[in-house]
Design a protein around this motif. Structure first.
Motif, PDB file in Angstrom:
ATOM      1  N   TYR A 354       0.840  -1.196   0.000  1.00  0.00           N
ATOM      2  CA  TYR A 354       0.000   0.000   0.000  1.00  0.00           C
ATOM      3  C   TYR A 354       0.878   1.251   0.000  1.00  0.00           C
ATOM      4  O   TYR A 354       1.866   1.339   0.737  1.00  0.00           O
ATOM      5  CB  TYR A 354      -0.898   0.014   1.236  1.00  0.00           C
ATOM      6  N   GLY A 355       0.513   2.216  -0.831  1.00  0.00           N
ATOM      7  CA  GLY A 355       1.129   3.530  -0.745  1.00  0.00           C
ATOM      8  C   GLY A 355       2.209   3.832  -1.751  1.00  0.00           C
ATOM      9  O   GLY A 355       2.708   4.961  -1.793  1.00  0.00           O
ATOM     10  N   LEU A 381      11.191   0.794  -8.587  1.00  0.00           N
ATOM     11  CA  LEU A 381      10.128   0.734  -7.594  1.00  0.00           C
ATOM     12  C   LEU A 381      10.586   1.498  -6.352  1.00  0.00           C
ATOM     13  O   LEU A 381      11.432   1.022  -5.594  1.00  0.00           O
ATOM     14  CB  LEU A 381       9.818  -0.729  -7.241  1.00  0.00           C
ATOM     15  N   ARG A 382      10.064   2.669  -6.158  1.00  0.00           N
ATOM     16  CA  ARG A 382      10.461   3.517  -5.029  1.00  0.00           C
ATOM     17  C   ARG A 382       9.667   3.104  -3.796  1.00  0.00           C
ATOM     18  O   ARG A 382       8.531   3.533  -3.585  1.00  0.00           O
ATOM     19  CB  ARG A 382      10.217   4.987  -5.357  1.00  0.00           C
ATOM     20  N   ILE A 383      10.270   2.266  -2.978  1.00  0.00           N
ATOM     21  CA  ILE A 383       9.572   1.686  -1.833  1.00  0.00           C
ATOM     22  C   ILE A 383       9.463   2.713  -0.716  1.00  0.00           C
ATOM     23  O   ILE A 383      10.454   3.339  -0.328  1.00  0.00           O
ATOM     24  CB  ILE A 383      10.304   0.432  -1.339  1.00  0.00           C
ATOM     25  N   ASP A 384       8.251   2.869  -0.189  1.00  0.00           N
ATOM     26  CA  ASP A 384       8.041   3.852   0.869  1.00  0.00           C
ATOM     27  C   ASP A 384       6.895   3.372   1.767  1.00  0.00           C
ATOM     28  O   ASP A 384       5.723   3.419   1.379  1.00  0.00           O
ATOM     29  CB  ASP A 384       7.700   5.208   0.263  1.00  0.00           C
ATOM     30  N   HIS A 385       7.241   2.905   2.954  1.00  0.00           N
ATOM     31  CA  HIS A 385       6.221   2.461   3.902  1.00  0.00           C
ATOM     32  C   HIS A 385       5.624   3.620   4.700  1.00  0.00           C
ATOM     33  O   HIS A 385       4.767   3.383   5.569  1.00  0.00           O
ATOM     34  CB  HIS A 385       6.823   1.435   4.872  1.00  0.00           C
ATOM     35  N   GLY A 386       6.027   4.829   4.409  1.00  0.00           N
ATOM     36  CA  GLY A 386       5.532   5.986   5.149  1.00  0.00           C
ATOM     37  C   GLY A 386       4.021   6.129   5.139  1.00  0.00           C
ATOM     38  O   GLY A 386       3.403   6.305   6.199  1.00  0.00           O
ATOM     39  N   PRO A 387       3.376   6.070   3.940  1.00  0.00           N
ATOM     40  CA  PRO A 387       1.906   6.199   3.924  1.00  0.00           C
ATOM     41  C   PRO A 387       1.199   5.107   4.726  1.00  0.00           C
ATOM     42  O   PRO A 387       0.173   5.371   5.357  1.00  0.00           O
ATOM     43  CB  PRO A 387       1.573   6.095   2.430  1.00  0.00           C
ATOM     44  N   LEU A 388       1.758   3.907   4.735  1.00  0.00           N
ATOM     45  CA  LEU A 388       1.138   2.817   5.483  1.00  0.00           C
ATOM     46  C   LEU A 388       1.290   3.030   6.990  1.00  0.00           C
ATOM     47  O   LEU A 388       0.365   2.760   7.765  1.00  0.00           O
ATOM     48  CB  LEU A 388       1.758   1.479   5.057  1.00  0.00           C
ATOM     49  N   ILE A 389       2.448   3.525   7.404  1.00  0.00           N
ATOM     50  CA  ILE A 389       2.646   3.841   8.823  1.00  0.00           C
ATOM     51  C   ILE A 389       1.623   4.894   9.265  1.00  0.00           C
ATOM     52  O   ILE A 389       0.973   4.756  10.312  1.00  0.00           O
ATOM     53  CB  ILE A 389       4.078   4.343   9.071  1.00  0.00           C
TER      54      ILE A 389
END
Length: 583
Positions: A354-355, A381-389
């Motif tokens: 997600y995100g 693929l710019r991985i970013d867990h920020g929106p999910l956090i």
């Protein structure tokens, strides 16, 4: 409001006749996780009168005739799970239980349910309106496909069911367009995501090898599947055509992905999140316990594991909801009279996709010459867990919610690859969203088997395990990892399973009990390997254990009684099911 299942309900609505009748192999659960409920509610929102016949008795006319005949079309689905998978184990034994049947006894869903229901309708309505197939069972059988239970290549289910149209994938936009087109008295053969039968192949269509050819020639079958798979991206796909008998299957390109606003609108529909009273009389449905208080954040998966059909059914592009929509649904769940404070899941086919998405894929379609995550994560693929956090933090602030579990599987290689937010995300999970166990799916330990599966190596698994254990210890919690593994996958030998057991004992300090036999389901690369005994990527021979005794022996390498660590023994077995994500 439930969609009507009886004449009495139709009468209360003032409906003398329905526009659409949906027939399903599941009990009628009115939930956003149940495809027939979503499709029915979407059509109803557009002004169509829709009814549902759940799990009709194929031995009588009583169920299938109780709502009369629709004006526009019959919609037929086997249910949330392929009926052959729902009814039979990987060894071919009849399953005793069914989580989508009232009372839990596996007595209501016929084998090859889509074909059985189409035949039932034709039997009692001789010259009726179009029969439209949909759902996971039809979607994965839309072209010529290897059928494990018959051990042969079967033709498109559209022909075997003698139906008129097939809508593949999730089909929300397609089914509304179909209903409008039929209501206008026009042919719907132009609709994206639709398959139909034609006397000749359209000039613009790309010809697949004929069914008769692929049924006899495994190399031709491989070439057919590769072309089919390459044309599953909505931005680059061409129409396909395949001769099935004297006629042609015409396979239109997939629908464009739903926008965030469109997906939000789907989940804003008024769902009861309950079992219909007609079904409730026969008993409770176990699946409802899992999905009633769960949240979907997105659909689609770019993991493309070779044994998984999500990429062919939901697509390789992540379609996500807005955080506002998800939080609003959480507030609705919290206000439900049966809610006890626990959100059972927040996720999708893979929880932590997600995100973020690949900008190139969104603009030009999925790459045909490489994958997003295998053999290594693509730098695009710019991985970013920020929106999910941020989403999880907002959800924890919803009044009435005491605990939120993330029960959907996570890709630990994505967590490790996110050098900015990956550690923060894992800490968030460990601290707030693990209910005793966190499930991950390494599937195997041996490099040659993992390559056949399209899964990452053990280095990332061990690194993730160390990180999880460290964070768990820092938080002062007693939590464990649960490992899902597959036996008898193409490329896997008995010796490989013995090495897997040794790896688990040596590195994981336990022998996991969550082991399943590989089941060759239609439209996956692994099933192609199983049938052809060839690796379609390297074109080299691939060992396949097809003997039932040998397959069970592979599973027994891990599943038999053995000493295990205290951590493993104190944790109840987890329940593995992605079917509810597939609809």
């Amino acid at each position: 409001m439930f969609l009507p299942c009886t004449r009495e309900e139709m009468k209360r609505l003032g409906w003398a006749r329905l526009d659409v009748i949906l027939v399903t192999g599941d009990a009628y659960i009115d939930s956003p996780f149940i495809g027939v409920a979503v499709i029915g509610k979407l059509l109803a929102r557009q002004g169509f009168r829709v009814g549902i016949i759940a799990q009709p008795d194929i031995g009588s006319a009583a169920d299938i005739t109780r709502l009369g005949e629709p004006l526009l079309f019959w919609g037929i689905t086997g249910g949330s799970i392929d009926s052959m998978v729902a009814n039979r184990t990987a060894s071919g034994k009849r399953r005793r239980s069914d989580d989508y049947t009232p009372g839990g006894e596996n007595t209501r869903r016929p084998d090859r349910a889509v074909i059985a229901y189409a035949n039932l309708i034709r039997q009692h309505f001789k010259k009726t309106v179009p029969l439209v197939l949909g759902g996971i069972e039809a979607s994965l059988r839309r072209v010529s496909h290897y059928d494990y239970w018959d051990n042969r290549v079967r033709r498109s289910i559209l022909f075997d069911a003698k139906a008129d149209y097939l809508l593949y994938g999730m089909a929300e936009r397609s089914v509304v367009e179909l209903a409008r087109t039929l209501a206008a008295g026009e042919p719907p053969t132009f609709i994206r995501g639709l398959c139909h039968i034609a006397p000749t192949a359209p000039e613009q269509a790309l010809l697949l090898p004929a069914h008769q050819t692929v049924a006899q020639d495994k190399q031709a079958f491989t070439a057919m599947f590769r072309t089919f798979y390459d044309h599953n991206d909505p931005l680059t796909a061409r129409p396909l055509a395949q001769q099935q008998d004297s006629r042609f299957l015409v396979h239109n390109p997939p629908p464009l992905p739903l926008s965030t606003e469109e997906l939000d609108a789907v989940h804003a529909l008024d769902f009861e999140r309950e079992l219909h009273p007609l079904d409730r009389q026969r008993g409770q449905v176990r699946a409802l316990d899992t999905i009633r208080f769960a949240l979907t954040t997105h659909r689609g998966c770019y993991g493309e594991c070779n044994f998984c059909a999500i990429a062919v059914h939901q697509g390789r592009t992540i379609q996500q909801r807005s955080a506002t929509s998800i939080v609003r649904e959480a507030e609705t769940l919290a206000a439900h009279p049966s809610f006890k404070g626990m959100i059972a899941d927040v996720g999708g086919p893979t929880a932590n996709m997600y995100g973020f998405e690949c900008a190139k894929k969104l603009a030009r379609g999925a790459c045909r010459d490489k994958r997003c995550l295998f053999p290594a994560i693509c730098p695009s693929l710019r991985i970013d867990h920020g929106p999910l956090i941020a989403l999880l933090q907002r959800l924890r602030g919803v009044r009435g919610i005491k605990k939120i579990a993330v029960a959907s599987g996570v890709r630990y290689d994505l967590i490790l690859a996110d050098h900015k937010k990956g550690l923060d995300y894992l800490r968030e999970l460990v601290r707030h969203h693990v209910s005793g166990q966190m499930k991950i799916a390494p599937e195997h330990s041996e490099a040659e088997v993992l390559a056949a599966m399209g899964k990452p190596g053990t280095e990332s698994l061990l690194q993730f395990r160390r990180l999880f254990n460290r964070l768990t210890e820092e938080e002062g919690l007693r939590q464990f990892l649960t490992y899902y593994l597959i036996a008898a996958h193409p490329g896997c030998t008995q010796a490989a399973m013995e090495r897997l057991r040794a790896f688990c004992q040596r590195e994981l300090h336990l022998v996991p009990r969550q082991v399943q036999l590989f089941t060759p389901t239609p439209c996956t690369w692994s099933t192609l390997m199983y049938w052809t005994e060839t690796d379609p990527f390297s074109k080299s021979p691939c060992f396949v254990e097809k003997n039932d005794v040998g397959r069970e022996r592979q599973k027994a390498a891990l599943a038999t009684s053995h000493p295990c660590s205290p951590k493993e023994s104190t944790s109840p077995p987890a329940n593995r099911s992605t079917a509810r994500r597939k609809r």
